[in-house]
Design an enzyme around this catalytic site. Sequence first.
Site, PDB file in Angstrom:
ATOM      1  N   THR A  23       0.729  -1.262   0.064  1.00  0.00           N
ATOM      2  CA  THR A  23      -0.055   0.038  -0.050  1.00  0.00           C
ATOM      3  C   THR A  23       0.951   1.270   0.129  1.00  0.00           C
ATOM      4  O   THR A  23       0.464   2.373   0.391  1.00  0.00           O
ATOM      5  CB  THR A  23      -0.995   0.000   1.287  1.00  0.00           C
ATOM      6  N   THR A  36      -0.383   5.475  -0.877  1.00  0.00           N
ATOM      7  CA  THR A  36      -2.016   5.746  -0.845  1.00  0.00           C
ATOM      8  C   THR A  36      -2.148   7.060  -0.351  1.00  0.00           C
ATOM      9  O   THR A  36      -3.082   7.577  -1.314  1.00  0.00           O
ATOM     10  CB  THR A  36      -2.255   4.902   0.189  1.00  0.00           C
ATOM     11  N   GLY A  37      -1.479   7.619   0.462  1.00  0.00           N
ATOM     12  CA  GLY A  37      -1.952   9.024   0.607  1.00  0.00           C
ATOM     13  C   GLY A  37      -1.637  10.277  -0.429  1.00  0.00           C
ATOM     14  O   GLY A  37      -2.388  10.888  -0.786  1.00  0.00           O
TER      15      GLY A  37
END
Length: 260
Positions: free
Chosen positions: A204, A207-208
């Site tokens: 991941t 993601t931000g």
Amino acid sequence: MIPGVLTVAGSDSGGGAGIQADLKTMLALGVHGMSVITAVTAQNSVGVQGAWELPVEAVRAQYRSVVDDIGVRAVKTGMLSSAELVEAVAELIAGTDAPAVVDPVGVSKHGDALLAPSALDSVRTALLPVATVATPNLDEVAHLTGVRVESEDDLRRAAEAVLAFGPRWVVVKGGHLAGDAVDLLTDGSQEHWLRAPRHDNRHTHGTGCTLASAIASQLAKGQTVPEAVMAAKEYVTGAIAAGFALGAGIGPVHHGWNLG
């Protein structure tokens, strides 16, 4: 005309986050990505091995070069490692007639610090007030406001605390909570609860950055803030589901999952 979106962020040599993730997201969503590099990191799937901030004058020159000639339909900020950079970028955004998505990056996916503690006050007093949308995760909320989110019930209180610093909208990202991935989008009067299934995938990284860039891309295409955030949430959920292994640690989300 293809809308232009400008990312003001750090470079991730591993390609999973930062400028690289932003430009991939923008391409996948059909806008023209442009960049202002604020810092260079030596970064891979297991962490950040080094970071070097660019001079404020280099950041300002990149920004002016793009905005004064090409123009922008939206701006997105990421890693701004020092108070001087935060304040300079906030001033530039304030003078730009385009929505701004502020991702108040504090640490990397691996826990490496990307923002000096001395810069937190500048984020609160200079950067958040010029944000159309702020996109903090729970750790960033805690550092900025002191509010610690332990459950979904705390998200509203966290959002109120961030809105007190002046952004028009805030998305409090609840991805670190147990259960479904739930985010709260609010401007203090409207509330939109965004839910998605949690995918059993540890890859991941980015993601931000990806969410903030996706929001900026949709705003550049003329969507309202709620429309843009909902579309971005759908895009990021698909990118997480398609995240892939890379190196020995945490791999990136798949920015091109929607392209077939």
